[in-house]
Design an enzyme around this catalytic site. Structure first.
Site, PDB file in Angstrom:
ATOM      1  N   SER A 126       0.903  -1.159   0.165  1.00 12.52           N
ATOM      2  CA  SER A 126      -0.010  -0.191   0.022  1.00 12.52           C
ATOM      3  C   SER A 126       0.740   1.274  -0.091  1.00 12.52           C
ATOM      4  CB  SER A 126      -1.026   0.129   1.204  1.00 12.52           C
ATOM      5  OG  SER A 126      -1.377   1.467   1.680  1.00 12.52           O
ATOM      6  N   TYR A 150      -1.634   0.083  10.651  1.00 12.20           N
ATOM      7  CA  TYR A 150      -2.045  -0.543   9.042  1.00 12.20           C
ATOM      8  C   TYR A 150      -0.754  -0.622   8.296  1.00 12.20           C
ATOM      9  CZ  TYR A 150      -3.467  -0.773   4.330  1.00 12.20           C
ATOM     10  OH  TYR A 150      -3.536  -0.903   3.097  1.00 12.20           O
TER      11      TYR A 150
HETATM   12  N1  LIG Z   1      -8.426  -0.043  -1.725  1.00 10.54           N
HETATM   13  C1  LIG Z   1      -7.490   0.717  -1.685  1.00 10.54           C
HETATM   14  O1  LIG Z   1      -7.604   1.684  -1.757  1.00 10.54           O
HETATM   15  C2  LIG Z   1      -6.048   0.081  -1.510  1.00 10.54           C
HETATM   16  C3  LIG Z   1      -5.038   0.735  -1.671  1.00 10.54           C
HETATM   17  C4  LIG Z   1      -3.611   0.354  -1.519  1.00 10.54           C
HETATM   18  C5  LIG Z   1      -3.602  -1.070  -0.790  1.00 10.54           C
HETATM   19  N2  LIG Z   1      -4.738  -1.781  -0.859  1.00 10.54           N
HETATM   20  C6  LIG Z   1      -4.485  -3.124  -0.394  1.00 10.54           C
HETATM   21  O2  LIG Z   1      -5.074  -3.913  -1.269  1.00 10.54           O
HETATM   22  C7  LIG Z   1      -5.752  -5.025  -0.828  1.00 10.54           C
HETATM   23  C8  LIG Z   1      -7.032  -5.341  -0.831  1.00 10.54           C
HETATM   24  O3  LIG Z   1      -7.658  -4.049  -0.583  1.00 10.54           O
HETATM   25  P1  LIG Z   1      -9.238  -4.136  -0.559  1.00 10.54           P
HETATM   26  O4  LIG Z   1      -9.508  -2.570  -0.703  1.00 10.54           O
HETATM   27  O5  LIG Z   1      -9.854  -4.979  -1.874  1.00 10.54           O
HETATM   28  O6  LIG Z   1      -9.844  -4.723   0.811  1.00 10.54           O
HETATM   29  P2  LIG Z   1     -11.024  -5.882   0.989  1.00 10.54           P
HETATM   30  O7  LIG Z   1     -11.190  -5.585   2.435  1.00 10.54           O
HETATM   31  O8  LIG Z   1     -12.121  -5.358   0.195  1.00 10.54           O
HETATM   32  O9  LIG Z   1     -10.502  -7.013   0.494  1.00 10.54           O
HETATM   33  C9  LIG Z   1      -9.698  -8.052   1.337  1.00 10.54           C
HETATM   34  C10 LIG Z   1     -10.167  -9.362   1.354  1.00 10.54           C
HETATM   35  O10 LIG Z   1      -9.449 -10.217   2.105  1.00 10.54           O
HETATM   36  C11 LIG Z   1      -9.879 -11.001   2.790  1.00 10.54           C
HETATM   37  N3  LIG Z   1      -9.152 -11.361   4.084  1.00 10.54           N
HETATM   38  C12 LIG Z   1      -8.775 -10.550   4.992  1.00 10.54           C
HETATM   39  N4  LIG Z   1      -7.977 -11.174   5.839  1.00 10.54           N
HETATM   40  C13 LIG Z   1      -7.817 -12.703   5.391  1.00 10.54           C
HETATM   41  C14 LIG Z   1      -7.397 -13.959   5.863  1.00 10.54           C
HETATM   42  N5  LIG Z   1      -6.529 -13.947   6.821  1.00 10.54           N
HETATM   43  N6  LIG Z   1      -7.443 -14.885   5.091  1.00 10.54           N
HETATM   44  C15 LIG Z   1      -8.292 -14.855   3.982  1.00 10.54           C
HETATM   45  N7  LIG Z   1      -8.780 -13.689   3.514  1.00 10.54           N
HETATM   46  C16 LIG Z   1      -8.773 -12.752   4.138  1.00 10.54           C
HETATM   47  C17 LIG Z   1     -11.286 -10.106   3.291  1.00 10.54           C
HETATM   48  O11 LIG Z   1     -12.247 -10.951   3.666  1.00 10.54           O
HETATM   49  C18 LIG Z   1     -11.507  -9.212   2.254  1.00 10.54           C
HETATM   50  O12 LIG Z   1     -12.393  -9.910   1.456  1.00 10.54           O
HETATM   51  C19 LIG Z   1      -5.210  -4.710   0.743  1.00 10.54           C
HETATM   52  O13 LIG Z   1      -3.984  -5.602   0.980  1.00 10.54           O
HETATM   53  C20 LIG Z   1      -5.100  -3.576   1.005  1.00 10.54           C
HETATM   54  O14 LIG Z   1      -4.026  -3.371   1.776  1.00 10.54           O
HETATM   55  C21 LIG Z   1      -5.960  -1.123  -0.928  1.00 10.54           C
END
Ligand SMILES: NC(=O)c1ccc[n+]([C@@H]2O[C@H](COP(=O)([O-])OP(=O)(O)OC[C@H]3O[C@@H](n4cnc5c(N)ncnc54)[C@H](O)[C@@H]3O)[C@@H](O)[C@H]2O)c1
Length: 323
Positions: A126, A150
């Protein structure tokens, strides 16, 4: 074949869908946790399950035994590790969830795949790992500073990837997306949260008086880039920002909303909150040198598409936040 962790999440869903549309087999894993409405994750899964190339396992990757049971049957695949506990503000409330779902889960996954026949490993980190920087646009080699738990866990995960995979013959990449938005977005993130507040005619709190700047990046651009990266070989671990490199002030986003929705928005300007970055503005020069990117989706067009999707989505109660 690809193994996608977090396939029912926002980015994981779009990533998996892109692969399935290309007729690529995907094994998807997700714990379907309740950080936000599980129903939204089930709606995304419903779409993915329509493709015959998709197999799904409801699984917590922090559970070593269960993870190994699935991996034992897999051979010759690429891994995109997207599952995580996201969210900045919630990390002050429930740090344990970040330790378990980010650090422990990533450690488990790496240990379980390290001796398997895999050709690619992509870890979705991230932009939060940069904290508040002084020089913009932020380059990948900037000194990392965590200003919330985080980010701290994401840095720990990056270090685990370096530790386990540096000497392995696996093309490994760490990507750092910047504020991702789009259809099926996360209800706790600005764009969907705002749309939900407008619908309920609730006043919105705008922190830092609307002066925060975010390098908004459209989700379809993000997953397309990750797909391109997954097809490129590299011997040393590479790190890439994924961003449009065009930061926009939140006040400007509010103007766009008013224009697109043709209504006045009821908001309250508030001071800055602890742990939030003031400006996210990344450099995408390294990325553009490595993969061919024509254009990033323009924020106004991306917002328009997101609003169109939101208006048509039937189960809007799934965006109500309980955390
Ligand atoms: N959305 C953003 O703007 C953004 C920006 C930078 C980085 N990220 C990173 O991208 C990734 C996805 O983010 P997102 O926005 O899709 O979040 P999200 O919460 O929608 O998706 C994450 C998914 O991972 C699953 N999960 C969490 N812990 C788990 C585990 N122990 N085992 C199996 N599944 C598990 C959750 O149920 C969820 O469905 C994350 O790593 C986040 O840090 C997101």
């Amino acid at each position: 074949m690809y193994l996608i962790t977090g396939c029912a999440g926002f980015i994981g869903f779009h990533m998996t869908k892109l692969l399935l549309k290309k007729k690529i087999n995907v094994v998807g894993i997700d714990s379907l946790n309740s950080y936000y409405a599980k129903g939204l994750k089930l709606e995304r899964l419903k779409i993915l399950k329509k493709y015959k190339y998709f197999s799904f396992f409801k699984l917590d990757i922090a559970n070593k035994k269960k993870l190994n049971k699935i991996l034992i049957n897999l051979n010759n695949f690429k891994v995109i590790h997207i599952a995580a506990q996201p969210g900045v503000i919630y990390s002050f409330k429930n740090p344990d969830s970040y330790y378990k779902n980010n650090v422990l889960a990533t450690d488990n996954l790496l240990k379980s795949i390290i001796n398997k026949n895999i050709s690619q490993f992509i870890f979705v980190s991230s932009s939060s790992v940069y904290g508040n920087q002084k020089k913009f646009p932020i380059k990948e080699n900037s000194k990392l500073k965590s200003i919330n738990y985080y980010a701290n866990t994401k840095i720990k995960c990056e270090n685990l990837v370096l530790k386990y995979l540096s000497k392995k013959n696996i093309s490994t990449k760490i990507v750092r997306p910047f504020t991702v938005y789009g259809p099926y977005g996360r209800p706790d993130m600005l764009i969907i949260k705002f749309l939900n507040y407008f619908r309920n005619n609730k006043a919105i709190n705008i922190y830092n008086f609307g002066n925060h700047m975010r390098d908004f990046t459209y989700v379809k651009d993000v997953v397309k880039i990750i797909y391109q990266l997954s097809n490129k070989k590299n011997s040393k671990i590479k790190i890439f920002n994924i961003c449009a490199s065009k930061p926009v002030k939140i006040n400007k986003i509010l103007d766009y909303f008013e224009k697109l929705l043709d209504k006045k928005i009821n908001f309250k300007r508030k001071p800055k909150r602890k742990g939030e970055m003031e400006i996210t503005y990344g450099s995408n020069t390294n990325l553009k040198k490595f993969v061919k990117i024509n254009n990033f989706t323009n924020i106004y067009f991306g917002l328009k598409k997101t609003i169109e999707w939101y208006n048509e989505f039937p189960k809007k109660n799934l965006f109500n936040l309980h955390k």
